[in-house]
Write a protein that holds these residues in place. Sequence first.
Motif, PDB file in Angstrom:
ATOM      1  N   ASN A 191       0.835  -1.200   0.000  1.00 38.26           N
ATOM      2  CA  ASN A 191       0.000   0.000   0.000  1.00 38.26           C
ATOM      3  C   ASN A 191       0.874   1.255   0.000  1.00 38.26           C
ATOM      4  O   ASN A 191       1.967   1.267   0.555  1.00 38.26           O
ATOM      5  N   THR A 192       0.351   2.305  -0.623  1.00 37.88           N
ATOM      6  CA  THR A 192       1.005   3.593  -0.460  1.00 37.88           C
ATOM      7  C   THR A 192       0.687   4.108   0.943  1.00 37.88           C
ATOM      8  O   THR A 192      -0.231   3.618   1.606  1.00 37.88           O
ATOM      9  N   LYS A 193       1.448   5.083   1.403  1.00 37.95           N
ATOM     10  CA  LYS A 193       1.178   5.647   2.721  1.00 37.95           C
ATOM     11  C   LYS A 193      -0.210   6.299   2.779  1.00 37.95           C
ATOM     12  O   LYS A 193      -0.903   6.219   3.786  1.00 37.95           O
ATOM     13  N   GLU A 194      -0.607   6.920   1.663  1.00 41.28           N
ATOM     14  CA  GLU A 194      -1.932   7.541   1.603  1.00 41.28           C
ATOM     15  C   GLU A 194      -3.025   6.497   1.740  1.00 41.28           C
ATOM     16  O   GLU A 194      -4.008   6.696   2.485  1.00 41.28           O
ATOM     17  N   ASN A 195      -2.887   5.383   1.044  1.00 35.62           N
ATOM     18  CA  ASN A 195      -3.890   4.327   1.127  1.00 35.62           C
ATOM     19  C   ASN A 195      -3.924   3.696   2.510  1.00 35.62           C
ATOM     20  O   ASN A 195      -4.987   3.357   3.027  1.00 35.62           O
ATOM     21  N   PHE A 196      -2.757   3.537   3.110  1.00 35.80           N
ATOM     22  CA  PHE A 196      -2.695   2.964   4.450  1.00 35.80           C
ATOM     23  C   PHE A 196      -3.442   3.844   5.446  1.00 35.80           C
ATOM     24  O   PHE A 196      -4.233   3.356   6.267  1.00 35.80           O
ATOM     25  N   VAL A 200      -6.921   3.112   7.858  1.00 32.52           N
ATOM     26  CA  VAL A 200      -7.067   3.378   9.288  1.00 32.52           C
ATOM     27  C   VAL A 200      -8.307   4.247   9.540  1.00 32.52           C
ATOM     28  O   VAL A 200      -9.132   3.948  10.407  1.00 32.52           O
ATOM     29  N   ILE A 201      -8.443   5.312   8.755  1.00 31.01           N
ATOM     30  CA  ILE A 201      -9.593   6.205   8.919  1.00 31.01           C
ATOM     31  C   ILE A 201     -10.882   5.496   8.544  1.00 31.01           C
ATOM     32  O   ILE A 201     -11.904   5.635   9.221  1.00 31.01           O
ATOM     33  N   MET A 224      -4.553  13.040  15.530  1.00 30.86           N
ATOM     34  CA  MET A 224      -3.381  12.294  15.963  1.00 30.86           C
ATOM     35  C   MET A 224      -2.403  13.206  16.679  1.00 30.86           C
ATOM     36  O   MET A 224      -1.972  14.224  16.140  1.00 30.86           O
ATOM     37  N   GLY A 225      -2.067  12.835  17.924  1.00 29.08           N
ATOM     38  CA  GLY A 225      -1.133  13.633  18.707  1.00 29.08           C
ATOM     39  C   GLY A 225       0.269  13.630  18.129  1.00 29.08           C
ATOM     40  O   GLY A 225       0.587  12.856  17.211  1.00 29.08           O
ATOM     41  N   ALA A 226       1.121  14.479  18.686  1.00 28.70           N
ATOM     42  CA  ALA A 226       2.490  14.626  18.184  1.00 28.70           C
ATOM     43  C   ALA A 226       3.376  13.492  18.677  1.00 28.70           C
ATOM     44  O   ALA A 226       4.414  13.697  19.313  1.00 28.70           O
ATOM     45  N   TYR A 227       2.973  12.269  18.357  1.00 28.96           N
ATOM     46  CA  TYR A 227       3.715  11.097  18.825  1.00 28.96           C
ATOM     47  C   TYR A 227       5.094  10.999  18.190  1.00 28.96           C
ATOM     48  O   TYR A 227       5.966  10.288  18.691  1.00 28.96           O
ATOM     49  N   GLU A 228       5.288  11.704  17.083  1.00 28.12           N
ATOM     50  CA  GLU A 228       6.610  11.677  16.445  1.00 28.12           C
ATOM     51  C   GLU A 228       7.690  12.252  17.355  1.00 28.12           C
ATOM     52  O   GLU A 228       8.883  12.010  17.138  1.00 28.12           O
ATOM     53  N   CYS A 229       7.256  13.003  18.379  1.00 29.29           N
ATOM     54  CA  CYS A 229       8.209  13.620  19.301  1.00 29.29           C
ATOM     55  C   CYS A 229       8.158  13.014  20.701  1.00 29.29           C
ATOM     56  O   CYS A 229       8.814  13.523  21.617  1.00 29.29           O
ATOM     57  N   ALA A 230       7.371  11.957  20.902  1.00 29.47           N
ATOM     58  CA  ALA A 230       7.322  11.285  22.198  1.00 29.47           C
ATOM     59  C   ALA A 230       8.690  10.678  22.496  1.00 29.47           C
ATOM     60  O   ALA A 230       9.427  10.291  21.579  1.00 29.47           O
ATOM     61  N   PRO A 231       9.070  10.571  23.783  1.00 29.15           N
ATOM     62  CA  PRO A 231      10.395  10.032  24.118  1.00 29.15           C
ATOM     63  C   PRO A 231      10.694   8.694  23.451  1.00 29.15           C
ATOM     64  O   PRO A 231      11.810   8.482  22.955  1.00 29.15           O
ATOM     65  N   ALA A 232       9.724   7.777  23.419  1.00 28.69           N
ATOM     66  CA  ALA A 232       9.963   6.452  22.840  1.00 28.69           C
ATOM     67  C   ALA A 232      10.283   6.523  21.350  1.00 28.69           C
ATOM     68  O   ALA A 232      11.082   5.727  20.837  1.00 28.69           O
ATOM     69  N   ILE A 233       9.651   7.463  20.649  1.00 32.00           N
ATOM     70  CA  ILE A 233       9.864   7.590  19.204  1.00 32.00           C
ATOM     71  C   ILE A 233      11.117   8.393  18.906  1.00 32.00           C
ATOM     72  O   ILE A 233      11.817   8.134  17.925  1.00 32.00           O
ATOM     73  N   LEU A 254      -0.455  13.123   7.239  1.00 26.20           N
ATOM     74  CA  LEU A 254      -1.465  12.625   6.296  1.00 26.20           C
ATOM     75  C   LEU A 254      -2.781  12.325   6.999  1.00 26.20           C
ATOM     76  O   LEU A 254      -3.863  12.678   6.507  1.00 26.20           O
ATOM     77  N   TYR A 255      -2.678  11.673   8.158  1.00 21.24           N
ATOM     78  CA  TYR A 255      -3.885  11.332   8.920  1.00 21.24           C
ATOM     79  C   TYR A 255      -4.645  12.594   9.314  1.00 21.24           C
ATOM     80  O   TYR A 255      -5.867  12.694   9.115  1.00 21.24           O
TER      81      TYR A 255
END
Length: 372
Positions: A191-196, A200-201, A224-233, A254-255
Amino acid sequence: MESSRLFSIILFLYTTVLSISSINCTENNNLITNQAALFVFGDSLFDAGNYKYINSSSAFQSNFFPYGQTTFKFPTGRVSDGRLITDFIAENAWLPLIPPNLQPSNGNSQFTYGANFAYGGAGALVETNPGMVRDLGTQLNSFKNVVRSLKSALGEAEANKIFSRAVYLFNIGGNDLVYPLVANSSLFQSNTKENFVDFVIGNTTSVVKEVYKIGGRKYGFLNMGAYECAPAISILDTTNIGSCSKPVAELIYLYNKKFPDALRRLQRELSGFRYALHDYHTSLLERINNPSKYGFKVGNMGCCGSGPFRGINTCGNRMGQSYELCENINDYLFFDSSHLTEKAHRQIAELIWSGPPNVTRPYNLKTLFQLN
């Protein structure tokens, strides 16, 4: 210590008195509330303890110290030091705290106020953390069981009043977006990222439509929260420790671009459909980047965990590994590597409950609860 004990007693008395005063006993001893119920779906951000009743040894488990220490003084299965966003929403709506659906002591008297079906690690897709979680579709089936139970106990007409007046709160999709990037998953390969993101949606809106068929008209969502900046990520890229993840950020972008359009389509298609959408990405990123503005000292590091930025999920000796615990939880935005402190949850809940249109739109939850 004495003030904390007094607060816990007051909270218990408040919930007990509220539960009694908001019930009318009909002649057949069924319990009917006068308040709009709250039904909750989602992942660990909203899970009030469902996970602990099934998976006692999983990496998603949080039913041990130091989780729960701030308000409850014991671990409840909430992935935080205290209350969650949903707990504060319930308090603002003058509801008792909404219990996890899997709590063995639940009965119809509790369900008339609502139920919490959220499950740590869950996604909108069954392929996310397979075999370890209850995905959104399974949560819908659990809700349908509650629907049948209330209709049997209260009768069709009275039960339908509960479902039509209730507010349905959703937070789902974060695990779906992160899972293929951190696990050996083939979800992206075909799948493309857009299709993925569309999948989900689409799975989320399909569940919303099923709830609508049952009678649900009022909904709350977080983008969608800013999980890209969460400590684990932020520690995934070992060449750039502490930086926000660009691959995760791209999916979240995208989401968050597509999800509002999906909700507007639902509003056009479904008569009487009303919703509140909170811009969680902005409110979380603001606190990560400017912690002192919101009363925090640290915005990019967990209070509990190990490794760089305490981004390794070992809080509470999870999986038998040692961990560090900060001295003052209230200084921190994140409690563990991915989840917020009670202090942060309170702030986000207020924005969802009564935030202005640039924060939560087109309605906020306070308005939705007041709508007939």
